[in-house]
Write an enzyme that holds these catalytic residues in place. Structure first.
Site, mmCIF file in Angstrom:
data_model
loop_
_atom_site.group_PDB
_atom_site.id
_atom_site.type_symbol
_atom_site.label_atom_id
_atom_site.label_comp_id
_atom_site.label_asym_id
_atom_site.label_seq_id
_atom_site.Cartn_x
_atom_site.Cartn_y
_atom_site.Cartn_z
ATOM 1 N N ARG A 280 0.863 -1.192 0.000
ATOM 2 C CA ARG A 280 0.000 0.000 0.000
ATOM 3 C C ARG A 280 0.891 1.230 0.000
ATOM 4 O O ARG A 280 1.364 1.664 1.038
ATOM 5 C CB ARG A 280 -0.883 -0.037 1.255
ATOM 6 C CG ARG A 280 -2.053 0.928 1.199
ATOM 7 C CD ARG A 280 -2.606 1.155 2.590
ATOM 8 N NE ARG A 280 -1.813 2.147 3.285
ATOM 9 C CZ ARG A 280 -1.629 2.179 4.613
ATOM 10 N NH1 ARG A 280 -2.164 1.271 5.392
ATOM 11 N NH2 ARG A 280 -0.893 3.132 5.159
ATOM 12 N N HIS A 284 -3.940 4.710 4.116
ATOM 13 C CA HIS A 284 -4.980 3.694 4.292
ATOM 14 C C HIS A 284 -6.287 4.234 3.716
ATOM 15 O O HIS A 284 -6.910 3.632 2.850
ATOM 16 C CB HIS A 284 -5.154 3.324 5.765
ATOM 17 C CG HIS A 284 -6.391 2.516 5.986
ATOM 18 N ND1 HIS A 284 -6.512 1.219 5.532
ATOM 19 C CD2 HIS A 284 -7.585 2.823 6.556
ATOM 20 C CE1 HIS A 284 -7.729 0.766 5.828
ATOM 21 N NE2 HIS A 284 -8.393 1.727 6.438
ATOM 22 N N TYR A 293 3.199 6.404 11.668
ATOM 23 C CA TYR A 293 3.525 5.028 12.069
ATOM 24 C C TYR A 293 4.413 4.288 11.074
ATOM 25 O O TYR A 293 4.799 3.160 11.309
ATOM 26 C CB TYR A 293 2.244 4.214 12.314
ATOM 27 C CG TYR A 293 1.292 4.151 11.125
ATOM 28 C CD1 TYR A 293 1.529 3.283 10.064
ATOM 29 C CD2 TYR A 293 0.160 4.962 11.056
ATOM 30 C CE1 TYR A 293 0.662 3.226 8.978
ATOM 31 C CE2 TYR A 293 -0.707 4.910 9.986
ATOM 32 C CZ TYR A 293 -0.452 4.034 8.948
ATOM 33 O OH TYR A 293 -1.293 3.980 7.877
HETATM 34 C C1 TPP Z 1 -14.960 -5.755 11.423
HETATM 35 C C2 TPP Z 1 -14.155 -4.498 11.271
HETATM 36 N N1 TPP Z 1 -13.219 -4.178 12.199
HETATM 37 C C3 TPP Z 1 -12.488 -3.069 12.045
HETATM 38 C C4 TPP Z 1 -12.688 -2.232 10.986
HETATM 39 C C5 TPP Z 1 -11.836 -0.958 10.827
HETATM 40 N N2 TPP Z 1 -10.906 -1.184 9.695
HETATM 41 C C6 TPP Z 1 -11.140 -0.623 8.501
HETATM 42 S S1 TPP Z 1 -9.959 -1.026 7.379
HETATM 43 C C7 TPP Z 1 -9.102 -1.944 8.512
HETATM 44 C C8 TPP Z 1 -7.812 -2.617 8.135
HETATM 45 C C9 TPP Z 1 -7.964 -3.680 7.103
HETATM 46 O O1 TPP Z 1 -6.715 -4.081 6.631
HETATM 47 P P1 TPP Z 1 -6.552 -5.120 5.484
HETATM 48 O O2 TPP Z 1 -7.532 -6.234 5.648
HETATM 49 O O3 TPP Z 1 -5.122 -5.489 5.425
HETATM 50 O O4 TPP Z 1 -6.982 -4.339 4.171
HETATM 51 P P2 TPP Z 1 -6.310 -3.029 3.513
HETATM 52 O O5 TPP Z 1 -7.018 -1.846 4.105
HETATM 53 O O6 TPP Z 1 -4.866 -3.053 3.810
HETATM 54 O O7 TPP Z 1 -6.593 -3.140 2.044
HETATM 55 C C10 TPP Z 1 -9.741 -1.913 9.742
HETATM 56 C C11 TPP Z 1 -9.250 -2.593 10.954
HETATM 57 C C12 TPP Z 1 -13.681 -2.581 10.055
HETATM 58 N N3 TPP Z 1 -13.919 -1.836 8.965
HETATM 59 N N4 TPP Z 1 -14.384 -3.729 10.198
#
Ligand code: TPP
Ligand code: MG
Length: 384
Positions: A280, A284, A293
Site C-alpha cells: 500500500r 490507508h 507510524y
Molecule cells: C470488522 C471491522 N473491524 C475493524 C474495521 C476498521 N478497519 C477498517 S480497514 C481496517 C484494516 C484492514 O486491513 P486489510 O484487511 O489489510 O486491508 P487493507 O485496508 O490493507 O486493504 C480496519 C481494521 C472494520 N472496517 N471492520
C-alpha cells in the site's frame, strides 16, 4: 521456496521489520515451501514458461486498465482534498492486483470486492461517475449496474467472504460453470469468518477464488503484528485449498494464477487461495496519515516495483509502446476520468432535506424532534 529473481516472501517480511521493531520478535515461523509466482521480473524480463500469452492488443488493454485505475485514484485524492469527495481508500501501487484478479472473468462470473477495489470495479463495468457518487456518499452510487454481477463492496472487514462462498456454493448446485472472485486484505485474514469461508469452500468444492491482497499493512498494523508465519498462503493449505503466493505487482503473474484458479473452479475442482504480495504505497484512507507510524524508507523499494512501469518495460521491448505512447495513454485516461467527473457533478446535487430519510421505517420520536429543528434551521437559512 521457488521464488522468482527476488524472494518476495523474505522481502515482504523484512520490509515489515523496519518499523515497530520494539514491539515483538519479528522472526516469522517458517511454514515451509510454497510457490511464489512471478512471470515478469522488475526489469521487465519474461519467464516464458508461465507467460499467460496475451495478444499484443490484450497487453495494451491491460496496461490501459491499470493506468485508468491510477488516474481515477489520483483524481479522487485531489477531489477529496478539495472537499468534493468523502473519504476513500487509495489503491496506488496495487493496480496489478486490481486488474489481474478480474481480467479473466466473464460477464456471468461474480466479483465480491472490499473497499480498495475501484480499479477492478471500473474494469467490471462500473461507470466512473457512479463510483464518484458512491464515495461522495450518494446512495445512488452503491448498487452495482444492472448488467454487472458484482456485490456492493464490503467495508466491514472480512464480512463478505462467507456470503461470497455461499453464492459459489449455489453456483455449484446450478452446475452453470460460473465462478466467484472475492478479495480482502492481510488484516481480514485475522477474522475468524475468513477461515470458516476457506473451510466451507473446500468441503463443498465451491467455485471460488480467494484473493488476499497482502499489502503490508492493515491501517497502522504491519504484517509481522498480524500473523507470526512467513506467509499467509499456508492458511489456505491448512484447509486443503490449493494455495500460492503471487507477485502482486506483476500483472502477468496475477493473470496466470487467476486463469489457473478460474479453470479449476469451472472444472468443479473447487477453490483456490491466492496471496497477492503487494504494497500500500499511499494512505490507508484519506482519514489516515501513515507518517505517524511508517518509515518513509520502507516505501522506496516498493516504488521501484511499480506494476505499470514494469509492464511498460515489456511493451517497450516488444515495440508496442514507447515513452511517448505511454504518456498519451496517461493523457487519455486523465481525460476520461475528468469527463466522468463532469457527469458526476451534473448528477451530484446535495439534498440536505433528505439526511434523515432512509434510516428507519418508523422514525423514533427523538430523531423526529431533531429533524424538525434541523428543517426549521434550513428554512431560516433559505436552503432548499
Ligand atoms: C470488522 C471491522 N473491524 C475493524 C474495521 C476498521 N478497519 C477498517 S480497514 C481496517 C484494516 C484492514 O486491513 P486489510 O484487511 O489489510 O486491508 P487493507 O485496508 O490493507 O486493504 C480496519 C481494521 C472494520 N472496517 N471492520
Ligand atoms: Mg492490508
Amino acid at each position: 521456496m521457488t521464488a522468482g529473481p527476488r524472494d518476495l516472501a523474505a522481502e515482504n517480511q523484512s520490509g515489515m521489520k523496519t518499523n515497530s521493531q520494539d514491539c515483538m520478535d519479528t522472526n516469522p515461523i517458517d511454514l515451509g515451501s510454497i510457490e511464489v509466482l512471478q512471470v515478469l521480473d522488475e526489469q521487465g524480463t519474461l519467464n516464458p514458461s508461465r507467460d499467460p500469452g496475451l495478444s499484443d492488443e490484450s497487453l495494451l488493454a491491460v496496461h490501459r486498465a491499470m493506468v485508468l485505475s491510477r488516474a481515477f485514484d489520483s483524481r479522487m485524492l485531489t477531489m477529496q482534498r478539495q472537499g468534493e469527495m468523502g473519504t476513500f481508500a487509495p489503491n496506488l501501487g496495487q493496480e496489478a492486483c486490481m486488474i489481474g484478479q478480474v481480467w479473466e472473468l466473464t460477464r456471468q462470473d461474480w466479483f465480491s470486492p472490499s473497499y480498495r477495489s475501484f480499479g477492478a470495479q471500473i474494469h467490471r463495468g462500473w461507470p466512473m461517475e457512479r463510483l464518484f457518487l458512491l464515495w461522495a456518499g450518494y446512495h445512488e452510487g452503491f448498487p452495482p449496474p444492472e448488467d454487472v454481477n458484482d456485490m456492493p463492496f464490503s467495508i466491514v472487514i472480512g464480512s463478505h467472504v462467507l456470503p461470497a462462498v455461499g453464492i459459489a456454493m449455489g453456483m455449484r448446485r446450478r452446475q452453470n460453470r460460473d465462478c466467484m472472485v472475492v478479495n480482502f486484505g492481510d488484516g481480514a485474514m485475522s477474522q475468524g469468518a475468513v477461515s470458516e469461508a476457506l473451510n466451507f469452500a473446500m468441503v463443498d468444492k465451491a467455485p471460488v477464488v480467494f484473493v488476499c491482497e497482502n499489502n503490508g499493512w492493515a491501517i497502522s498494523t504491519p504484517t509481522h503484528l498480524q500473523y507470526a508465519t512467513n506467509h499467509l498462503a499456508g492458511r489456505g493449505i491448512g484447509f486443503g485449498v490449493p494455495s500460492l503466493r503471487v507477485d502482486g505487482n506483476d500483472i502477468l503473474a496475477m493473470i496466470s494464477a487467476m486463469r489457473e484458479a478460474i479453470e479449476r473452479a469451472r472444472r468443479g475442482d473447487g477453490p483456490t487461495f491466492i496471496e497477492a504480495v503487494t504494497y500500500r504505497l499511499s494512505l490507508h484512507t484519506t482519514a489516515d496519515d501513515p507518517k505517524v507510524y511508517r518509515d518513509d524508507a520502507e516505501i522506496e523499494p516498493w516504488q521501484e516495483r511499480c506494476p505499470i512501469v514494469r509492464l511498460e518495460r515489456l511493451l517497450n521491448t516488444r515495440g508496442l509502446l514507447d515513452s511517448d505512447g505511454a504518456e498519451a495513454v496517461r493523457a487519455e485516461c486523465d481525460a476520461e476520468v475528468l469527463e466522468a467527473r463532469e457527469q458526476f457533478r451534473k448528477i451530484a446535487k446535495a439534498r440536505p432535506r433528505e439526511v434523515f430519510d432512509h434510516l428507519y421505517k418508523t422514525t423514533p420520536p427523538e430523531l423526529e424532534d431533531q429533524r424538525d429543528e434541523y428543517l426549521r434551521r434550513l428554512d431560516r437559512k433559505g436552503v432548499d
